[in-house]
Design an enzyme around this catalytic site. Structure first.
Site, PDB file in Angstrom:
ATOM      1  CG  HIS A 125     -24.094  23.398  11.216  1.00 58.61           C
ATOM      2  ND1 HIS A 125     -25.285  23.767  10.638  1.00 58.61           N
ATOM      3  CD2 HIS A 125     -23.305  24.501  11.200  1.00 58.61           C
ATOM      4  CE1 HIS A 125     -25.207  25.043  10.279  1.00 58.61           C
ATOM      5  NE2 HIS A 125     -24.019  25.526  10.611  1.00 58.61           N
ATOM      6  CD  GLU A 126     -19.982  24.605  13.510  1.00 53.10           C
ATOM      7  OE1 GLU A 126     -19.305  25.274  12.712  1.00 53.10           O
ATOM      8  OE2 GLU A 126     -21.076  25.002  13.955  1.00 53.10           O
ATOM      9  N   GLY A 145     -21.387  26.826  17.953  1.00 52.71           N
ATOM     10  CA  GLY A 145     -20.307  26.302  17.136  1.00 52.71           C
ATOM     11  C   GLY A 145     -19.855  27.343  16.135  1.00 52.71           C
ATOM     12  CB  CYS A 148     -26.099  28.489   9.705  1.00 50.49           C
ATOM     13  SG  CYS A 148     -24.395  28.767   9.185  1.00 50.49           S
ATOM     14  CG  LEU A 149     -23.420  31.658  14.565  1.00 54.15           C
ATOM     15  CD1 LEU A 149     -22.079  31.698  15.282  1.00 54.15           C
ATOM     16  CD2 LEU A 149     -24.444  32.515  15.290  1.00 54.15           C
ATOM     17  CD  GLN A 193     -19.703  29.422  10.666  1.00 59.72           C
ATOM     18  OE1 GLN A 193     -19.329  28.667  11.543  1.00 59.72           O
ATOM     19  NE2 GLN A 193     -20.920  29.939  10.649  1.00 59.72           N
ATOM     20  CG  HIS A 234     -19.665  25.981   8.319  1.00 62.76           C
ATOM     21  ND1 HIS A 234     -20.182  26.875   7.424  1.00 62.76           N
ATOM     22  CD2 HIS A 234     -20.499  25.995   9.389  1.00 62.76           C
ATOM     23  CE1 HIS A 234     -21.300  27.406   7.921  1.00 62.76           C
ATOM     24  NE2 HIS A 234     -21.517  26.891   9.111  1.00 62.76           N
TER      25      HIS A 234
HETATM   26 ZN    ZN Z   1     -23.097  27.269  10.274  1.00 61.38          ZN
END
Ligand code: ZN
Length: 180
Positions: free
Chosen positions: A130-131, A46, A88-89, A51, A134
């Site tokens: 999660h997204e 995702g 998380c990226l 991000q 963000h």
């Molecule tokens: Zn994340």
């Protein structure tokens, strides 16, 4: 395909609430393709627009059933509890076991401007939650309990920047919102 640099914790752009998308344009189509390419190469399942530094309410995903995008998503209902080790990226290399609702009902818009609604469970539900965070400037670390937070601070403090000194971000930019 253009790859975008993924912003990491400490970057203030990750803390700003993203704005609604008011018009579905060709640019949005291109943005989605770039975001998917960036997500796949990370690799991740995702990626939300903030991000890559874009303050718009949109995220892309693929948890194993093909690429998807949700524009102006909203979680309408959530139910149950599910424990999952979440990463998380934007917080590379770290992950924490978190409890979140197991099932959600999410609505949004697709690239054709059509309304979409999805009943998601377990991994898919977790990914969407999660997204969604963000898009509201919320990060994984905001959900940690006191013990997890202490560990996170230690770990993040140990991550040096290019000059080898500790990142000057621990504390304020971690943005813990819950008091101990
Ligand atoms: Zn994340």
């Amino acid at each position: 395909m253009v790859m975008n640099a993924i912003r990491v914790i400490g970057d203030p752009v990750l803390r700003i609430k993203a704005t609604e998308i008011t018009e579905i344009t060709e640019n949005l189509d291109l943005l989605t393709k770039e975001m998917l390419a960036t997500m796949y190469s990370a690799p991740g399942i995702g990626l939300a627009a903030p991000q890559i530094g874009i303050q718009k309410r949109l995220f892309v995903y693929d948890w194993g059933t093909g690429p998807g995008v949700l524009i102006n998503p909203e979680i309408k209902e959530s139910d149950g509890e599910w424990v999952f080790e979440e990463g998380c990226l934007s917080i590379p290399g770290l992950s924490w076991e978190l409890v979140r609702p197991k099932q959600i009902y999410i609505v949004g818009i697709d690239l054709d401007g059509n309304e979409v609604s999805i009943e998601a469970d377990e991994l898919e539900a977790r990914l969407f939650q999660h997204e969604m965070d963000h898009l509201d400037g919320v990060l994984l670390v905001d959900h940690l309990d006191a013990d997890q937070r202490r560990e996170a601070n230690k770990t993040l403090m140990g991550i040096g920047d290019d000059t080898g000194s500790p990142l000057p971000i621990v504390g304020e930019n971690l943005g813990f919102t819950k008091s101990e």
